[in-house]
Design an enzyme around this catalytic site. Structure first.
Site, PDB file in Angstrom:
ATOM      1  N   SER A  78      68.805   8.211  17.395  1.00 16.87           N
ATOM      2  CA  SER A  78      68.784   7.776  15.988  1.00 16.87           C
ATOM      3  C   SER A  78      68.175   8.782  15.025  1.00 16.87           C
ATOM      4  O   SER A  78      68.228   8.580  13.806  1.00 16.87           O
ATOM      5  CB  SER A  78      68.035   6.448  15.863  1.00 16.87           C
ATOM      6  OG  SER A  78      68.842   5.391  16.336  1.00 16.87           O
ATOM      7  N   LYS A  81      70.262   9.930  12.110  1.00 21.86           N
ATOM      8  CA  LYS A  81      70.357   9.233  10.823  1.00 21.86           C
ATOM      9  C   LYS A  81      69.737  10.043   9.675  1.00 21.86           C
ATOM     10  O   LYS A  81      69.992   9.750   8.508  1.00 21.86           O
ATOM     11  CB  LYS A  81      69.714   7.856  10.921  1.00 21.86           C
ATOM     12  CG  LYS A  81      70.447   6.895  11.880  1.00 21.86           C
ATOM     13  CD  LYS A  81      69.794   5.528  11.886  1.00 21.86           C
ATOM     14  CE  LYS A  81      70.555   4.529  12.753  1.00 21.86           C
ATOM     15  NZ  LYS A  81      70.228   4.612  14.181  1.00 21.86           N
ATOM     16  N   SER A 142      66.179   1.662  11.312  1.00 25.10           N
ATOM     17  CA  SER A 142      67.140   2.381  12.140  1.00 25.10           C
ATOM     18  C   SER A 142      68.387   1.546  12.423  1.00 25.10           C
ATOM     19  O   SER A 142      68.937   1.557  13.525  1.00 25.10           O
ATOM     20  CB  SER A 142      66.497   2.833  13.461  1.00 25.10           C
ATOM     21  OG  SER A 142      67.253   3.855  14.063  1.00 25.10           O
TER      22      SER A 142
END
Length: 444
Positions: A78, A81, A142
């Site tokens: 993640s 991102k 997230s």
């Protein structure tokens, strides 16, 4: 007076001919461009970081203070991102998106958002959400489906977004990353949003150095990102429902691994079986901001604190083992070479720092250990030197600053601090007779 008028034309002709004959190659006055340096496998073996890779850099200059396997490409989950957030902020800045603009998630984004085994805010089919709310969910909680919805808003489709993201990464100097999804899930996990032609197991991979470059650009271009990454808790409004979003960055003040001595205010975690526990962090102490990246730390459970513990060790190491040193505009360095001047009253000019900048020196180090090499700006050259006249304080090139007893490393691959170089005094243009006489004497 008549004599000088008669003399002027022959002298001019002589100067022109002799200057061509005696001129040296311009290239000989320029130092060869430094090739990109490779970071050591580990810059300090005394710091035992329990992770596959790590790096610590100055957020402003890109100076590398610590590195471990920093150029090894690894899954980042993640943390991907951060690139999606950058693309959204860029689209906002360019007027292509607005914070209050409503986005209806695609079927793929909506389906992913319903997966309770992943970090998500559940998006309802057919409902619309503001760019701002999706952006906050992406950075704070997230949320994987929210990141995909933002990708569609920026690129039109997941594939188009990934193509744009790959190009943007290359512009930043990130050339060896693998990018397939906007949220860091594997290609197969994003359902119908997967990148065509890639396997279902394909996943985003960056090196620690790449993630540091991305983080630095994000903070430099859009520092307002910190206003969101420092939020510890927020509700996501889904009509009649509300999802409490707890920030996964447990180093924020008041959370489980808050670092009381250092005010951590970002940036992003990442977790998966293949990536392990990852963390891109930033901290600002006394106005001196650092970026740290940890990839592949131990990951045994959702409550594992290892990535935060390793991050704290790196931050403490940097602040305890380095001294933040400011180099002021106008500063000179011992034995700095002069730059040649073309047709100047003086044939060379001394230079000094043309800007205030900073360098981290190992504890005990002082400005006296710094040295610099001047490199002229080719655009200002005429034949074999800087074209006169030159003003005092005129920017004429760069100073490549190095430390006598310390190896310097930077994210751009150089092993020196680059700063503007300015003239220390005025250089007037030589008169026609001086120029002519130099041309004559150069023959002998």
């Amino acid at each position: 007076m008549t004599f000088f008028k008669q003399l002027k034309k022959p002298v001019l002709a002589l100067v022109t001919v002799l200057t061509v004959v005696s001129s040296l190659s311009v290239a000989s006055f320029f130092a060869p461009k430094a090739s990109a340096a490779t970071l050591p496998d580990q810059t300090d073996s005394s710091l035992n970081i329990d992770a596959k890779a790590a790096i610590a850099v100055d957020a402003k200059t890109g100076q590398v203070l610590y590195a471990k396997n920093a150029e090894q490409t690894l899954p980042v989950a993640s943390m991907s991102k951060l690139l999606t957030a950058y693309m959204v902020l860029q689209a906002i800045d360019q007027g292509k998106l607005k914070w209050d603009q409503k986005v209806t998630p695609s079927d793929a984004a909506q389906e992913v958002s319903q997966d309770t085994t992943l970090s998500n805010v559940p998006l309802k089919k057919g409902e619309s959400y503001t760019v701002k709310s999706l952006y906050q969910a992406t950075l704070i909680y997230s949320a994987n489906g929210a990141a995909m919805a933002l990708a569609d808003a920026v690129g039109g489709t997941q594939k188009n977004f990934i193509d744009l993201a790959r190009k943007e990464a290359k512009k930043m100097g990130i050339t060896d990353a693998e990018i397939y999804t906007a949220n860091g899930l594997t290609n197969g996990e994003v359902k119908d949003g997967k990148y065509p032609g890639a396997s279902d197991t394909a996943e985003n991979k960056f090196s620690a150095k790449d993630m540091a470059i991305l983080s630095q650009r994000l903070l430099k271009d859009y520092p307002e990102v910190l206003e969101t990454t420092k939020i510890k808790r927020m509700n996501f409004n889904n009509g009649t429902d509300q999802t409490v979003m707890e920030n996964w960055n447990w180093m924020l003040p008041g959370l489980a691994k808050a670092y009381s001595e250092l005010p951590v205010d970002g940036l992003k975690t990442g977790t998966s079986d293949s990536a392990g526990a990852c963390f891109a962090a930033t901290v600002n102490k006394g106005g001196h901001r650092l970026i740290t990246i940890v990839l592949g730390a131990k990951h045994d459970s959702q409550e594992d604190l290892s990535r935060f513990e390793e991050t704290q060790k790196i931050m403490s190491y940097c602040y305890n083992n380095y001294t933040y040193t400011t180099l002021t505009k106008g500063m000179t360095f011992k034995k700095t070479n002069t730059l040649p001047v073309y047709h100047g009253k003086e044939l060379t000019t001394k230079v000094s720092l043309g800007q205030t900048t900073d360098v981290w020196l190992k504890s005990g180090g002082t400005k006296e250990q710094l040295q610099a090499k001047a490199v002229g700006d080719k655009k200002l050259y005429k034949k074999d030197g800087l074209q006169a006249p030159l003003k005092k304080g005129q920017i004429v090139g760069t100073l490549e600053v190095t430390a006598k007893d310390q190896k310097l490393y930077y994210l751009d691959g150089t092993t020196h601090l680059s700063a503007k170089a300015q003239t220390t005094s005025e250089v007037k243009k030589a008169n026609i007779f001086v120029i002519g006489w130099r041309a004559v004497t150069s023959l002998f």
